[in-house]
Design an enzyme around this catalytic site. Structure first.
Site, PDB file in Angstrom:
ATOM      1  N   LEU A 160       0.749  -1.450   0.024  1.00 19.05           N
ATOM      2  CA  LEU A 160       0.137   0.075   0.251  1.00 19.05           C
ATOM      3  C   LEU A 160       0.657   1.185   0.127  1.00 19.05           C
ATOM      4  CD1 LEU A 160      -2.706  -0.758   2.970  1.00 19.05           C
ATOM      5  CD2 LEU A 160      -3.310   0.317  -0.213  1.00 19.05           C
ATOM      6  N   ASP A 161       0.531   2.205  -0.989  1.00 18.51           N
ATOM      7  CA  ASP A 161       1.665   3.777  -0.700  1.00 18.51           C
ATOM      8  C   ASP A 161       1.621   4.194   0.707  1.00 18.51           C
ATOM      9  OD1 ASP A 161       1.694   3.100  -3.682  1.00 18.51           O
ATOM     10  OD2 ASP A 161       0.730   4.488  -4.154  1.00 18.51           O
ATOM     11  N   PRO A 162       2.062   4.949   0.519  1.00 19.54           N
ATOM     12  CA  PRO A 162       1.758   5.999   2.766  1.00 19.54           C
ATOM     13  C   PRO A 162       0.824   7.037   2.258  1.00 19.54           C
ATOM     14  CG  PRO A 162       4.754   6.213   1.402  1.00 19.54           C
ATOM     15  CD  PRO A 162       3.893   5.639   0.133  1.00 19.54           C
TER      16      PRO A 162
END
EC number: 5.4.99.25
Length: 312
Positions: A36-38
């Site tokens: 998951l992206d930040p």
């Protein structure tokens, strides 16, 4: 074997979560089934120790997201990291949006974002983009299984969400709070529920939706609400992660379960095929429902693909 569902906090990388899980679970062998992206939150499925062997069988699972897509501007990363790099008029209404979304069900390819972890010639795309030498990324196969408009607001609004029989959606009353990144402006924003196959970038979906509507767009918020058979309702806060919060592997594996006799179980542990007429992948368990192996059938016999148990 143990798997864990964690609600990834905003701004942490998936690697940050893995590092904290190693500390809390007292093991170095921790991974996940899909990053998951930040600036995204939601379900991150962790695998530990022997369950890391399950990753090849779980990484192809469909995923559900609730995405906030803001129109009238874009950013280099296609998300709310910023800064705004270009603006364009957003001359469409809700009816236009409702007409555009079903078209994604026919989409079979997607060009990944320039800022992505894809490697070309040994170089990560995001590294090249940061150096001012963006890579030419070709289209990749994707699958959109469900695309549903949940709301259309004048700006990004962190609606609470809740599970339902038709997937996660906006809560009418009390629901799970959502944290969105800092808004980059008061841009009109659609809240869209997506169910997609592996390899689909929701940031690229936002870009492509904007293009369909004749404007620019970026992803202003994202929550992952399901990975395969595991929903966000089963996730724990990272601060609450402990060995007692493990999820049984049979709750996660997507394959039919075949219970074996003691004799059949012994054959499995020796890596021998079984004369069971099944097709595709199956999960093999013993009489106590303990995971023994994953096998693949050709309609006549089962060939063992991965053994997990050491004794039957």
């Amino acid at each position: 074997m143990a798997l864990y569902a964690v609600d990834k906090p905003l701004h942490l990388t998936s690697h940050d979560v893995v590092e904290e899980a190693r500390r809390r679970l007292s093991t170095r062998r921790v991974g996940h089934t899909g990053t998951l992206d930040p600036l995204a939150t939601g379900l991150l499925l962790l695998v530990t120790n022997e369950s890391t062997k399950l990753v090849p069988f779980l990484s192809g699972e469909d995923k559900e997201y609730i995405a906030w897509v803001s129109f009238g501007a874009t950013t280099p990363t296609l998300d709310a990291e910023g800064p705004i790099s270009e603006e364009a008029p957003a001359r469409f209404d809700r009816k236009d949006l409702e007409a555009a979304l079903p078209r994604f069900l026919e989409v079979r390819e997607q060009v990944p974002p320039l800022y992505s972890a894809i490697k070309v010639g040994g170089k990560r795309a995001y590294e090249a983009a940061r150096e001012g030498k963006p890579l030419a990324l070709g289209p990749r196969p994707v699958r959109y299984l469900e695309v549903e408009l949940l709301a259309f607001d004048p700006e990004p609004i962190p609606h609470p969400i809740a599970p339902s029989a038709r997937g996660w959606r906006l809560a009418e009353r009390r629901g799970r709070p959502v944290r969105l990144p800092r808004p980059l402006g008061a841009y009109p924003t659609a809240v869209v529920r997506l169910v997609v196959g592996p390899g689909t970038y929701v940031r690229a979906f936002a870009r492509d939706l904007g293009e369909m509507l004749g404007t620019k767009a970026f992803l202003s918020g994202l929550v992952r609400t399901r990975v395969g058979r595991v929903g966000l309702e089963r996730a724990v806060a990272l601060s609450d992660l402990s060995p007692e919060k493990a999820i049984p592997e049979l709750d996660v594996l997507p394959f039919p379960v075949v219970e074996l006799s003691h004799t059949e179980a012994r054959r499995v542990l020796e890596g021998m095929p079984l004369p069971i007429p099944a097709m595709g992948y199956v999960t093999l368990v013993d009489s106590k429902r303990r995971l023994l192996a994953i096998a693949e059938g050709d309609g006549f016999k089962l060939k063992i693909r991965r053994v997990f148990a050491k004794e039957a």
